[in-house]
Design an enzyme around this catalytic site. Structure first.
Site, PDB file in Angstrom:
ATOM      1  N   SER A 119      43.512  60.515  20.032  1.00 40.87           N
ATOM      2  CA  SER A 119      44.767  59.979  19.849  1.00 40.87           C
ATOM      3  C   SER A 119      45.649  59.614  20.874  1.00 40.87           C
ATOM      4  CB  SER A 119      45.425  61.213  18.852  1.00 40.87           C
ATOM      5  OG  SER A 119      45.099  62.481  19.693  1.00 40.87           O
ATOM      6  N   HIS A 140      40.864  55.121  15.955  1.00 37.85           N
ATOM      7  CA  HIS A 140      41.636  56.255  15.675  1.00 37.85           C
ATOM      8  C   HIS A 140      41.859  56.205  14.207  1.00 37.85           C
ATOM      9  CE1 HIS A 140      45.778  58.512  16.176  1.00 37.85           C
ATOM     10  NE2 HIS A 140      44.699  59.174  16.206  1.00 37.85           N
ATOM     11  N   GLU A 152      43.907  53.004  13.739  1.00 42.10           N
ATOM     12  CA  GLU A 152      44.227  52.059  14.794  1.00 42.10           C
ATOM     13  C   GLU A 152      43.018  51.696  15.911  1.00 42.10           C
ATOM     14  OE1 GLU A 152      48.348  53.373  16.811  1.00 42.10           O
ATOM     15  OE2 GLU A 152      46.932  55.021  16.797  1.00 42.10           O
ATOM     16  N   ASN A 190      51.094  57.603  17.430  1.00 37.96           N
ATOM     17  CA  ASN A 190      51.548  58.864  18.139  1.00 37.96           C
ATOM     18  C   ASN A 190      52.678  58.509  19.012  1.00 37.96           C
ATOM     19  OD1 ASN A 190      50.247  60.777  16.974  1.00 37.96           O
ATOM     20  ND2 ASN A 190      48.331  60.202  17.935  1.00 37.96           N
TER      21      ASN A 190
HETATM   22  N1  CAA Z   1      40.406  64.760   1.036  1.00 40.72           N
HETATM   23  C1  CAA Z   1      40.452  63.894   0.151  1.00 40.72           C
HETATM   24  N2  CAA Z   1      41.566  63.801  -0.601  1.00 40.72           N
HETATM   25  C2  CAA Z   1      42.574  64.589  -0.147  1.00 40.72           C
HETATM   26  C3  CAA Z   1      42.726  65.468   0.961  1.00 40.72           C
HETATM   27  C4  CAA Z   1      41.398  65.320   1.535  1.00 40.72           C
HETATM   28  N3  CAA Z   1      41.151  66.262   2.672  1.00 40.72           N
HETATM   29  N4  CAA Z   1      44.021  65.962   0.969  1.00 40.72           N
HETATM   30  C5  CAA Z   1      44.550  65.398   0.037  1.00 40.72           C
HETATM   31  N5  CAA Z   1      43.894  64.559  -0.802  1.00 40.72           N
HETATM   32  C6  CAA Z   1      44.247  63.830  -1.578  1.00 40.72           C
HETATM   33  C7  CAA Z   1      44.624  64.710  -3.002  1.00 40.72           C
HETATM   34  O1  CAA Z   1      43.432  64.716  -3.893  1.00 40.72           O
HETATM   35  C8  CAA Z   1      45.559  63.644  -3.785  1.00 40.72           C
HETATM   36  O2  CAA Z   1      44.830  62.460  -4.427  1.00 40.72           O
HETATM   37  P1  CAA Z   1      45.626  61.851  -5.455  1.00 40.72           P
HETATM   38  O3  CAA Z   1      47.045  61.323  -5.070  1.00 40.72           O
HETATM   39  O4  CAA Z   1      44.801  60.690  -5.875  1.00 40.72           O
HETATM   40  O5  CAA Z   1      46.049  62.776  -6.770  1.00 40.72           O
HETATM   41  C9  CAA Z   1      46.553  63.114  -2.684  1.00 40.72           C
HETATM   42  O6  CAA Z   1      45.467  63.311  -1.618  1.00 40.72           O
HETATM   43  C10 CAA Z   1      47.640  63.843  -2.501  1.00 40.72           C
HETATM   44  O7  CAA Z   1      47.030  65.340  -2.274  1.00 40.72           O
HETATM   45  P2  CAA Z   1      48.144  66.551  -2.809  1.00 40.72           P
HETATM   46  O8  CAA Z   1      48.587  66.337  -4.106  1.00 40.72           O
HETATM   47  O9  CAA Z   1      47.128  67.801  -2.841  1.00 40.72           O
HETATM   48  O10 CAA Z   1      49.020  66.696  -1.802  1.00 40.72           O
HETATM   49  P3  CAA Z   1      50.417  65.918  -1.283  1.00 40.72           P
HETATM   50  O11 CAA Z   1      51.058  65.085  -2.296  1.00 40.72           O
HETATM   51  O12 CAA Z   1      51.406  67.027  -0.908  1.00 40.72           O
HETATM   52  O13 CAA Z   1      49.796  65.170  -0.066  1.00 40.72           O
HETATM   53  C11 CAA Z   1      49.263  64.580   2.091  1.00 40.72           C
HETATM   54  C12 CAA Z   1      49.180  65.532   0.865  1.00 40.72           C
HETATM   55  C13 CAA Z   1      48.425  63.411   1.847  1.00 40.72           C
HETATM   56  C14 CAA Z   1      48.590  65.240   3.114  1.00 40.72           C
HETATM   57  C15 CAA Z   1      50.606  64.394   2.150  1.00 40.72           C
HETATM   58  O14 CAA Z   1      51.516  65.410   2.386  1.00 40.72           O
HETATM   59  C16 CAA Z   1      50.993  63.363   3.316  1.00 40.72           C
HETATM   60  O15 CAA Z   1      50.797  62.097   3.456  1.00 40.72           O
HETATM   61  N6  CAA Z   1      51.403  63.903   4.598  1.00 40.72           N
HETATM   62  C17 CAA Z   1      51.708  63.259   5.884  1.00 40.72           C
HETATM   63  C18 CAA Z   1      50.506  63.215   6.506  1.00 40.72           C
HETATM   64  C19 CAA Z   1      50.305  62.390   7.745  1.00 40.72           C
HETATM   65  O16 CAA Z   1      51.600  61.965   8.295  1.00 40.72           O
HETATM   66  N7  CAA Z   1      49.178  62.143   8.547  1.00 40.72           N
HETATM   67  C20 CAA Z   1      49.307  61.626   9.799  1.00 40.72           C
HETATM   68  C21 CAA Z   1      49.216  62.559  10.854  1.00 40.72           C
HETATM   69  S1  CAA Z   1      49.296  61.893  12.497  1.00 40.72           S
HETATM   70  C22 CAA Z   1      47.767  61.638  12.689  1.00 40.72           C
HETATM   71  O17 CAA Z   1      46.908  61.886  12.109  1.00 40.72           O
HETATM   72  C23 CAA Z   1      47.434  61.006  14.172  1.00 40.72           C
HETATM   73  C24 CAA Z   1      47.127  61.977  15.003  1.00 40.72           C
HETATM   74  O18 CAA Z   1      46.359  61.562  15.995  1.00 40.72           O
HETATM   75  C25 CAA Z   1      47.456  63.162  15.519  1.00 40.72           C
END
Ligand code: CAA
Length: 291
Positions: A119, A140, A152, A190
């Site tokens: 990352s 990424h 990415e 990031n």
């Molecule tokens: N596998 C498969 N499907 C998943 C899943 C997983 N691990 N986690 C969630 N889902 C799916 C659910 O089934 C649901 O699907 P539908 O929309 O088709 O119904 C959808 O994702 C939404 O899930 P939930 O309803 O359970 O939960 P939510 O609405 O609260 O969403 C979330 C959860 C998608 C994580 C949302 O909160 C979100 O987008 N959060 C921000 C995530 C983010 O910013 N990620 C980037 C982090 S930075 C990074 O990763 C870079 C790095 O290098 C650090």
């Protein structure tokens, strides 16, 4: 170049998510980890997450079964040598990643493309420790991998066009969108996201708001799906701190200094969801703020 077999190093949160989406897209996946427990935990997580997609009507039961059948596991790193593309998704520490690439190199087929899901670590520097900097790049994914649309793609100084085009084709087949980033500390997502999370921790540290008020402010006031502190727990506070240190060291600007409170949580071993405690305590029925 056609890619059929994908090797993945590291069966943690990112590695199992990458195995999940690759297998679902029809690639044969060989997942490697030094720990047998991590490998069986990864297969359980993949099964659970695929079932969630079946439950929501996103994929069929048959597609799930086929994806599961395409994933094999190994504790022996050298077995990945026959892959067309290898994605390293081990711990975010440069010495660990370098050691993995050095161990892999003698076993690789000549055409194998090496990539890292890092990352923030320099792709050019990682590539320089291998025999194929021109067939090396950053690949990424975002967390949770099955849900997030972006990948990415980061070229090192020597990455050739065929390698980039091959990786881009893989991203297209996953149904995700590639963003091309230059190889500077923390790339694009990031570089922007982590200073925001770090600023949220400073906002807490200076008493401007509580955990709850900071998170609701950003959820309701900026339409973010998660508040920054909740997101930090989700990513892992150790990962957030490691990325801030890469930005601070790599860009030599004090605006990237990690908040002392973030350091304190990491020193306590309160790393977020994965250790059940971070800015929230996850041990009960509902998450409770720890400050
Ligand atoms: N596998 C498969 N499907 C998943 C899943 C997983 N691990 N986690 C969630 N889902 C799916 C659910 O089934 C649901 O699907 P539908 O929309 O088709 O119904 C959808 O994702 C939404 O899930 P939930 O309803 O359970 O939960 P939510 O609405 O609260 O969403 C979330 C959860 C998608 C994580 C949302 O909160 C979100 O987008 N959060 C921000 C995530 C983010 O910013 N990620 C980037 C982090 S930075 C990074 O990763 C870079 C790095 O290098 C650090």
């Amino acid at each position: 170049m056609d890619v059929h077999k994908i090797g993945i190093v590291g069966a943690g949160q990112m590695g199992n998510g990458i195995a999940h989406v690759m297998a679902l897209a029809g690639y044969d996946v060989l997942l490697n980890d030094v720990s047998a427990d991590a490998l069986s935990g990864a297969l359980d997580a993949i099964d659970r997450n695929l079932s969630r997609q079946v439950g929501r009507g996103k994929i069929s039961e048959e597609a799930k079964d086929q994806a599961v059948a395409r994933i094999s596991t190994t504790q022996t790193l050298s077995e990945l040598g026959r892959s067309d593309l290898i994605i390293e998704a081990a711990t975010e520490r440069e010495t660990i990643k370098q050691a993995i690439f050095e161990d892999l190199v003698p076993h690789l087929a000549s055409h194998t493309i090496l990539t890292s899901n890092t990352s923030s670590i320099s792709i050019t520097r990682l590539a320089s420790r291998t025999d194929r900097p021109e067939r090396f790049m950053g690949f990424h994914f975002m967390n949770p991998v099955p849900v997030m649309q972006l990948v990415e793609l980061i070229r090192g100084i020597a990455t050739d066009e065929e390698t980039f085009a091959t990786c881009k084709t893989v991203v297209d087949r996953l149904g995700k969108t590639a963003a091309s980033a230059e190889d500077f500390p923390a790339f694009i997502v990031n570089r922007i996201l982590m200073p925001m999370i770090n600023e949220a921790v400073y906002t807490l540290y200076e008493g401007v708001g509580s955990v709850q008020s900071i998170d609701s402010s950003m959820k309701l006031g900026a339409n973010h799906p998660m508040g920054p502190l909740e997101l930090a727990d989700f990513i892992g506070l150790d990962t957030c701190l490691a990325i801030m240190n890469v930005l601070h060291d790599g860009l030599a600007d004090t605006k990237y200094r990690p908040c002392p409170l973030l350091t304190k949580y990491v020193e306590a071993g309160w790393l977020g969801r994965k250790t059940q405690r971070g800015f929230y305590d996850y041990r009960g029925e509902v998450p409770v703020p720890t400050r």
